[in-house]
Scaffold this motif. Structure first.
Motif, PDB file in Angstrom:
ATOM      1  N   UNK A 100       0.787  -1.239   0.000  1.00 22.27           N
ATOM      2  CA  UNK A 100       0.000   0.000   0.000  1.00 22.27           C
ATOM      3  C   UNK A 100       0.810   1.274   0.000  1.00 22.27           C
ATOM      4  N   UNK A 101       2.085   1.208   0.338  1.00 23.03           N
ATOM      5  CA  UNK A 101       2.927   2.405   0.357  1.00 23.03           C
ATOM      6  C   UNK A 101       4.379   2.003   0.131  1.00 23.03           C
ATOM      7  N   UNK A 102       5.211   2.978  -0.239  1.00 22.67           N
ATOM      8  CA  UNK A 102       6.631   2.691  -0.387  1.00 22.67           C
ATOM      9  C   UNK A 102       7.165   2.259   0.982  1.00 22.67           C
ATOM     10  N   UNK A 103       7.950   1.189   1.055  1.00 23.41           N
ATOM     11  CA  UNK A 103       8.467   0.732   2.345  1.00 23.41           C
ATOM     12  C   UNK A 103       9.292   1.816   3.039  1.00 23.41           C
ATOM     13  N   UNK A 104       9.109   1.902   4.348  1.00 20.42           N
ATOM     14  CA  UNK A 104       9.872   2.834   5.180  1.00 20.42           C
ATOM     15  C   UNK A 104      11.025   2.038   5.783  1.00 20.42           C
ATOM     16  N   UNK A 105      12.251   2.461   5.488  1.00 22.20           N
ATOM     17  CA  UNK A 105      13.443   1.790   5.991  1.00 22.20           C
ATOM     18  C   UNK A 105      14.041   2.685   7.065  1.00 22.20           C
ATOM     19  N   UNK A 106      14.311   2.106   8.238  1.00 24.18           N
ATOM     20  CA  UNK A 106      14.931   2.890   9.312  1.00 24.18           C
ATOM     21  C   UNK A 106      15.704   1.958  10.227  1.00 24.18           C
ATOM     22  N   UNK A 107      16.368   2.557  11.214  1.00 15.83           N
ATOM     23  CA  UNK A 107      17.157   1.785  12.169  1.00 15.83           C
ATOM     24  C   UNK A 107      16.608   1.996  13.572  1.00 15.83           C
ATOM     25  N   UNK A 108      16.690   0.950  14.389  1.00 17.66           N
ATOM     26  CA  UNK A 108      16.282   1.056  15.784  1.00 17.66           C
ATOM     27  C   UNK A 108      17.405   1.757  16.560  1.00 17.66           C
ATOM     28  N   UNK A 109      17.167   2.039  17.827  1.00 13.46           N
ATOM     29  CA  UNK A 109      18.192   2.677  18.663  1.00 13.46           C
ATOM     30  C   UNK A 109      19.447   1.816  18.772  1.00 13.46           C
ATOM     31  N   UNK A 110      19.282   0.511  18.694  1.00 16.35           N
ATOM     32  CA  UNK A 110      20.434  -0.396  18.773  1.00 16.35           C
ATOM     33  C   UNK A 110      21.147  -0.544  17.431  1.00 16.35           C
ATOM     34  N   UNK A 111      20.612   0.074  16.374  1.00 17.60           N
ATOM     35  CA  UNK A 111      21.242   0.013  15.063  1.00 17.60           C
ATOM     36  C   UNK A 111      20.690  -1.045  14.134  1.00 17.60           C
ATOM     37  N   UNK A 112      19.758  -1.870  14.610  1.00 25.14           N
ATOM     38  CA  UNK A 112      19.152  -2.898  13.749  1.00 25.14           C
ATOM     39  C   UNK A 112      18.252  -2.218  12.717  1.00 25.14           C
TER      40      UNK A 112
ATOM     41  N   UNK B  74      16.561  -6.546   0.879  1.00 24.55           N
ATOM     42  CA  UNK B  74      15.774  -7.010  -0.261  1.00 24.55           C
ATOM     43  C   UNK B  74      14.500  -6.183  -0.394  1.00 24.55           C
ATOM     44  N   UNK B  75      13.818  -5.918   0.721  1.00 20.41           N
ATOM     45  CA  UNK B  75      12.613  -5.078   0.699  1.00 20.41           C
ATOM     46  C   UNK B  75      12.975  -3.700   0.152  1.00 20.41           C
ATOM     47  N   UNK B  76      14.079  -3.141   0.627  1.00 18.96           N
ATOM     48  CA  UNK B  76      14.518  -1.813   0.194  1.00 18.96           C
ATOM     49  C   UNK B  76      14.788  -1.770  -1.306  1.00 18.96           C
ATOM     50  N   UNK B  77      15.393  -2.808  -1.845  1.00 18.58           N
ATOM     51  CA  UNK B  77      15.757  -2.831  -3.268  1.00 18.58           C
ATOM     52  C   UNK B  77      14.605  -3.167  -4.198  1.00 18.58           C
ATOM     53  N   UNK B  78      13.701  -4.079  -3.784  1.00 18.12           N
ATOM     54  CA  UNK B  78      12.750  -4.633  -4.731  1.00 18.12           C
ATOM     55  C   UNK B  78      11.281  -4.325  -4.472  1.00 18.12           C
ATOM     56  N   UNK B  79      10.872  -4.079  -3.245  1.00 19.69           N
ATOM     57  CA  UNK B  79       9.445  -3.914  -2.935  1.00 19.69           C
ATOM     58  C   UNK B  79       9.034  -2.464  -3.162  1.00 19.69           C
ATOM     59  N   UNK B  80       8.001  -2.285  -3.966  1.00 22.69           N
ATOM     60  CA  UNK B  80       7.481  -0.954  -4.293  1.00 22.69           C
ATOM     61  C   UNK B  80       5.970  -0.920  -4.070  1.00 22.69           C
ATOM     62  N   UNK B  81       5.442   0.265  -3.914  1.00 20.96           N
ATOM     63  CA  UNK B  81       3.998   0.439  -3.762  1.00 20.96           C
ATOM     64  C   UNK B  81       3.275  -0.219  -4.932  1.00 20.96           C
TER      65      UNK B  81
END
Length: 158
Positions: A28-40, A79-86
């Motif tokens: 439903x939307x472009x994937x949101x990529x981020x990092x947790x406080x621990x860096x994951x 993989x999600x970042x590279x290939x998954x799109x809205x």
């Protein structure tokens, strides 16, 4: 009547639960990529699933769309970042996780899908092409296993 039994190496273990979910839908939307406080790293997106039926009283066709919040952790994030799109049609397998924030009248409840596997299905949303049929598995932090959906005879080493 025949009885069914389930045995593990340690004996009968029916006290174990199962939290497993499989969804096929459109992103439903472009994937949101981020990092947790621990860096994951994590990837979040919404997934729409739909169902249709005929109303027994009116005979009219009905349709309902359900939205699911999906989160992936670990190596699958790349993989999600590279290939998954809205709009992409995908298969997601994972588990359901519930959480709350706030207290009293301000308490809010959330349901999230923690993904463990994703398969690009292509088709309706437009992920077709070289990525269609790709499968990525994230099992307990191990590197992803990518299946290309089938090799042709020229690719085989024998």
């Amino acid at each position: 009547m025949r009885k069914s039994y389930y045995f593990t190496q340690k004996g009968n273990d029916m006290s174990r639960g199962l939290n497993k979910l499989s969804l096929i839908g459109n992103v439903g939307n472009e994937p949101e990529i981020r990092a947790t406080q621990s860096g994951a790293r994590l990837a979040k997106f919404s997934l729409a699933t739909n169902r249709s039926w005929t109303d027994k009283n009116t005979g009219e066709k009905q349709e309902r769309v359900d939205w699911h919040a999906v989160t992936f952790f670990g190596p699958v994030v790349e993989v999600v970042e590279r290939f998954v799109k809205k709009g992409d049609r995908i298969f997601v397998e994972g588990r359901v996780e519930y959480s709350t924030i706030g207290e009293g009248d301000q308490k809010k409840y959330f349901t999230n899908v923690i993904g463990s596997e994703i398969i690009m299905l292509g088709g309706a949303g437009g992920a077709a092409g070289s990525d269609a049929g790709a499968s990525v598995t994230n099992s307990h932090g191990s590197p992803p296993v990518i299946h290309d959906g089938g090799a042709n005879d020229a690719d085989l080493p024998f």
